[in-house]
Write an enzyme that holds these catalytic residues in place. Structure first.
Site: not given
Ligand SMILES: NC(=O)c1ccc[n+]([C@@H]2O[C@H](COP(=O)([O-])OP(=O)(O)OC[C@H]3O[C@@H](n4cnc5c(N)ncnc54)[C@H](O)[C@@H]3O)[C@@H](O)[C@H]2O)c1
Length: 269
Positions: A142, A155
């Site tokens: 990401s 995350y």
């Protein structure tokens, strides 16, 4: 890998978002598909869309956080197609909450899917990828695998780990015909925010509220993300940033490696 026609492409998290768009995109390139997700309804819908468009797909309900299930899926793929050329470890989730509010159970949950899912998928298929004239493994990190973000400690931990894992693997694979690609999308309009978990402090309906906000912020569609990933597979790119937001984050991180937090606060509040 210039020609994708008749290649076998394996995609996890294929029931929604980027995974579904990739399934349809790779099908149009002529790939045979092996699709996995733990959401059976969404997975069946992806298979229906692929078949309606004239493609071929096998599918299996798989929890990528369960190593035995991933190994069984890999065995089923090889039994059916006798080969795997492209593996996209795409299944992922997010969790909002400051570190002190996150339980270890929640931490284990996100690590299981976002990190161990990628590790299990890569290890299960790697020996088969190495048997092919050319092959690639695509791991979804990401833009949050490049910078740290408050309320995203878990995350970011998983996505930094996926980047480290994939970049190390690239180096291990340098004398093979397998390419490892680390993918860093910015905001992509998918169900990720709606499917997110929130720690208790966020209150009820946090995901609905956040999903609305996220949808306004995210500029790139899942189809555009899939197109970029397919382009990276063809060009054997090892690092892919998707969207102007990811590219800006990458530049800010490079320019201000220890100060980017302040810059981001000044820019985005
Ligand atoms: N959407 C974004 O803005 C964005 C940004 C950066 C990275 N990503 C990454 O892209 C990947 C795809 O996400 P998306 O945006 O398409 O989200 P999405 O929620 O639309 O799709 C994720 C898919 O993963 C599946 N999944 C979740 N847990 C699973 C498990 N244990 N086993 C099997 N399948 C599971 C879900 O059922 C879903 O179909 C994720 O790894 C995500 O972290 C997304």
């Amino acid at each position: 890998m210039k020609v994708l026609d008749k290649k076998v492409a394996v995609i996890t998290g294929a029931a929604s978002g980027i995974g579904r768009s990739l399934a349809l995109g790779l099908m149009k390139e002529g790939c045979f598909l092996a699709l996995a997700d733990y959401n059976k309804k969404g997975l069946d819908e992806t298979v229906r869309l692929v078949k309606d468009a004239g493609g071929a797909a096998m599918s299996q309900v798989v929890d990528v956080a369960d190593r035995a299930q991933v190994d069984r899926f890999a065995a089923a793929v090889i039994k059916k197609y006798k080969q795997a050329d492209i593996v996209v470890n795409n299944a992922g989730v997010t969790l909002f909450g400051r570190l002190e509010d996150v339980s270890y159970r929640e931490f284990d949950w996100i690590m299981g899917i976002n990190l161990w899912g990628v590790v299990y998928g890569t290890r299960a298929f790697l020996p088969h990828l190495k048997n092919r004239p050319e092959a690639c493994v695509v791991n979804l990190s990401s833009a949050f695998g490049l910078i740290g973000v408050p309320s995203q400690t878990t995350y970011c931990a998983t996505k930094f780990a996926v980047r480290g894992f994939t970049e190390s693997l690239q180096r291990e694979l340098k004398d093979t015909r397998v390419t490892a690609i680390s993918v860093h999308p910015g905001g992509i309009k998918t169900n990720i925010a709606f499917n997110a978990r929130f720690t208790s402090g966020f209150g009820k309906d946090a995901n609905k509220k956040f999903a609305k906000r996220f949808d306004r912020m995210a500029r790139t569609t899942a189809d555009e993300a899939a197109k970029a990933i397919i382009g990276a597979i063809k060009r054997k790119k090892r690092r892919l940033l998707i969207g102007a937001d990811a590219k800006i984050i990458d530049i800010i991180q490079r320019l201000f490696p220890s100060m980017y937090g302040r810059v981001m606060d000044a820019l985005y509040g």
